[in-house]
Design an enzyme around this catalytic site. Structure first.
Site, PDB file in Angstrom:
ATOM      1  N   GLY A  54       0.798  -1.307   0.096  1.00 45.26           N
ATOM      2  CA  GLY A  54      -0.147   0.219  -0.070  1.00 45.26           C
ATOM      3  C   GLY A  54       0.906   1.152  -0.066  1.00 45.26           C
ATOM      4  N   SER A  55       0.036   2.345   0.554  1.00 42.85           N
ATOM      5  CA  SER A  55       0.872   3.628   0.479  1.00 42.85           C
ATOM      6  C   SER A  55       2.161   3.804   1.244  1.00 42.85           C
ATOM      7  CB  SER A  55      -0.111   4.764   0.975  1.00 42.85           C
ATOM      8  OG  SER A  55      -0.307   4.765   2.318  1.00 42.85           O
TER       9      SER A  55
ATOM     10  N   GLY B 117       2.423   2.279   5.177  1.00 42.75           N
ATOM     11  CA  GLY B 117       3.569   1.325   5.687  1.00 42.75           C
ATOM     12  C   GLY B 117       4.273   1.722   6.484  1.00 42.75           C
TER      13      GLY B 117
ATOM     14  N   GLU C 285       5.515  -3.508   1.106  1.00 43.03           N
ATOM     15  CA  GLU C 285       5.753  -2.924  -0.239  1.00 43.03           C
ATOM     16  C   GLU C 285       4.878  -1.598  -0.558  1.00 43.03           C
ATOM     17  OE1 GLU C 285       4.300  -4.814  -3.693  1.00 43.03           O
ATOM     18  OE2 GLU C 285       4.638  -2.804  -4.213  1.00 43.03           O
TER      19      GLU C 285
ATOM     20  N   CYS D 145       2.150  -1.023  -8.921  1.00 38.60           N
ATOM     21  CA  CYS D 145       3.316  -0.530  -8.148  1.00 38.60           C
ATOM     22  C   CYS D 145       4.331  -0.223  -8.963  1.00 38.60           C
ATOM     23  CB  CYS D 145       3.587  -1.265  -6.816  1.00 38.60           C
ATOM     24  SG  CYS D 145       3.356  -3.005  -7.387  1.00 38.60           S
TER      25      CYS D 145
END
Lengths: 495, 495
Positions: free
Chosen positions: B199-200, B204, B223, B260
């Site tokens: 996620g962001s 994160g 990630e 991503c």
């Protein structure tokens, strides 16, 4: 005044050059470093004795271990298995659409900052395991020397650096700095890619928190506190009480108990005469503790333990501070019941770094797992002394519990004396280490300083050597052939 | 109201039972989970379309990928190479004194908490790669479902859990929870042994900080953000400008750029007509963004970028919010000079999660490394498009720079579309991931959920199966024979 900006930039430049060196050259430099230690042995050991109070025999052995592990890592580098090379061939039949040519290996992370230990002035210091494994991985190293042996650190870094650089390693491959604030400042430097540490839980946690809180967090491999419980079954005691008593005392007393794997707790069933056996083995000769700080810490822990209700003194031992505030100690052994240990856990469970151990009398082996599960977090080791052919569900449960809470499970033997070899694991769940995926002893310690990178469809001429089809470094390459994905999920059916 | 204490204790119990299952049984359960997805495909994809706005083709492909990776991990489990078994035979000739029998392998860490992603409702969600790799490692999994696809998460967990448990996995092997505070509470639970996240960067980092600050810190594999720079050389542009323009637009537009690995920056030399070529490829059809939160974030980034001095709009694209605050977008492509990118770095460098990319016009390939070294931290990927037979020191330096700052180096091709295979590396230096020693895609993703343990002098009958001489699980065992240490340090001399 040392300029930390220069230290860090020197390390970064050296790291890049060192990482690009072929494995045989890197290995040759590591062996040169090992070879350089031997002619200097007498002088280095003399300084180490003065600075640490450790015995000549112990220090000679430790220096040899330090040289041996540099040689071991030289072979790890040449072998190349640590690179974990995987090559997936391009695959037009891949089940999820065309798979490109993919090749993955592990690259050095960059400059490593290594906080040296007090209790291993050679093997966990300037040229010790963390340094050797980081150099082997292809990283430049900055050692924050331990204040307990500054002259030895300086002497060692001069010898080792000259050998490394004389063997082709780039200038600045190994640097020594001093001072806690210097260490903290460097740990915060963006050019530092990983940290390693051996020392107290308090300092290790502080540094781990700094590494995690950086704008760019980095891995931090700290080896902190461990009490290394040993469990003796009734059958073992019946079989060989004298041997156990003897070896227990040796393991607790060696290096004045200043070892991370010293057995802090010995769980044994009530047995007449066992305490007396142990007491009879304890030698009366004093051993100097490493430094005033450790002496102070040991005094505090020992005083607390001796004054705890339910604690019975088996061997009172001694601790005196001399005019220079150095501590001199003989071993202290106490006994407590399992019930009192639980009742007094806040006073008794913390590591006592020095020649002290606690015998815990327990009732029935079936009760052990529930007891220790209540008491302990992570440890570096856990040891079982069972009868020669003993087998029971209690024994199996105990071994499984240890495996779940420690990095090394011993059956017989003693946790002190850690073999430097491929299958060693020196690390365990918190607070034994800050990161239990790594080890600080043995061949796989190199893994801490590597990071995987994949190359997709990169032509042979532009690939790093370990990933090329002609494999000029002769490293192990795991290949996945085209078409393999068609049978994924079938393997469990075969026998 | 869900009782988190029950969730965590259920996971702990299930994890222990699952870890003890033989590999073929664990593999069979993973394959059963994969098999169960196919009959439910139509229904699950229908729900996923409603909840995420992703296309049917993309979701069908993603569900297949999810099933395939469960099957791949089944084979990883049966193969057993991931256990990294090392056996050092007892050695009386060992150079540092007798070496005991030492055997090391990697054990499952225990319950894993997996924070699911918004943009891969199958492949990085309930039954996605983090779950599959943790299950394969022998860990129970708790998924904190993403609020963007709650019904799909519930539907998936029911199907997959029934298949796993119907195939012998312990009850509670996979659990689903919802809500950010629930996730945070579980991340703080002492029974959780590791975390994973997609996620962001903001969320994160918050979670990584929590994992690191626990009384017992745990590994956290997040990630986060990546802008995946692509570099086109003059020779490549001369050779195949149309192809590059075409593929660039496809890579930026797919899944409305909500990947991503979307190329956020395309570095290209000034070339007449290249921008027009790109503009001509961009389709005018709107694609729904995943959810209102992502639409809001994308609007903010897009507005900022379009309003930045020096930014020239190549394709303005569109973004509108409907009555339900869902965003609908067509691709936006802008161009900026290298100088303006540096001058406006604070406005331009952050990831724009959506169908937007920035073309950066650079001068001369020799200037590229210095330029990007100034601009970028870590990335998941970096891509080079060079001429067919191009080779130069500038090209080599660029590839080396990418390898030092990303998890995957591509030569030609595009970073979107991540092959699920052994040599994949999906992870990179911060802020691409919180821990760049791991990967969240491919066979080695299993390594994140393992911890090494050594067994010293443990009799055969009490050893775990992978460490036994009779090797009942048929796993690879690396053996070090007695006497080997005598030649340590010699290997670099041979050729």
């Amino acid at each position: 005044m040392i300029d930390l900006d220069v230290v860090a930039s020197t390390a970064a430049t050296a790291s890049a050059a060192w990482a690009a060196m072929p494995p045989r050259e890197r290995a040759r430099a590591l062996v040169a470093a090992a070879d350089a230690l031997t002619p200097a042995q007498e002088e280095l050991v003399r300084i180490a004795r003065e600075e640490t109070g450790l015995t000549e025999a112990r220090l000679n052995g430790e220096l040899m271990r330090t040289a041996v592990q540099l040689r071991m890592f030289a072979d790890v580098v040449v072998d190349g298995g640590y690179l974990d090379v995987r090559i997936d061939e391009a695959d037009t039949e891949f089940v999820l659409g065309v798979r490109p040519d993919l090749r993955r290996y592990r690259q050095p992370v960059g400059p490593v900052l290594n906080f040296a230990a007090s209790n291993f002035p050679f093997a966990f210091s300037v040229a010790g395991g963390d340094t050797a494994s980081a150099l082997a991985a292809g990283c430049a190293v900055i050692v924050k020397g331990h204040p307990g042996h500054p002259r030895l650190s300086l002497g060692t870094v001069e010898i080792v650096t000259a050998a490394l650089e004389g063997s082709g390693a780039p200038s600045g491959i190994l640097q020594l700095v001093a001072g806690q604030q210097t260490g903290i400042d460097l740990l915060n430097d963006p050019r530092i890619a990983a940290g390693s540490f051996t020392g107290s839980t308090r300092i290790g946690r502080m540094l781990a928190n700094i590494a995690a809180a950086r704008p760019v967090p980095i891995p931090f491999y700290g080896e902190l506190g461990s009490v290394n419980p040993v469990f003796v079954t009734r059958a073992a005691l019946d079989e060989r009480a004298e041997e156990i008593a003897d070896e227990f005392v040796t393991s607790v007393s060696g290096s004045a108990g200043q070892l991370c794997t010293k057995p802090g707790f010995l769980f044994a069933p009530a047995a007449e005469g066992f305490a007396e056996l142990i007491a009879s083995r304890v030698a009366a000769s004093e051993h100097r503790l490493l430094n005033p700080s450790i002496a102070g810490g040991y005094r505090e822990r020992r005083d607390t333990i001796l004054a705890t209700p339910g604690v019975e003194t088996i061997v009172e031992g001694s601790l005196r501070l001399d005019n220079e505030a150095q501590g001199w100690a003989t071993p202290t052994i106490v006994r407590v019941s399992a019930g009192d240990l639980i009742a007094q856990r806040d006073r008794l469970l913390d590591e006592a770094f020095g020649p002290l151990s606690v015998i815990v009398e327990y009732e029935g082996e079936e009760s052990l797992v529930a007891l220790v599960d209540e008491l302990f977090d992570g440890n570096l080791t856990g040891t079982v002394h069972a009868g020669r052919d003993e087998d029971s569900s209690a024994l199996r449960s105990l071994i499984a519990w240890i495996a779940g809470h420690a990095g090394r499970v011993l059956f017989g033997g003693w946790p002190t004396g850690v073999a430097v070899t491929s299958a060693q694991q020196h690390g365990g769940p918190w607070p034994a280490t800050t990161n239990d995926t790594g080890t600080s002893v043995g061949g796989t310690a190199i893994s801490r300083f590597l990071r995987p990178v994949a190359y997709q469809s990169v032509p042979q001429r532009l690939l790093p050597e370990p990933l090329r089809d002609d494999n000029p470094w002769h490293v192990p390459q795991q290949r996945a052939a085209a078409g393999e994905s068609r049978s994924w999920g079938e393997s469990y059916r075969s026998v």
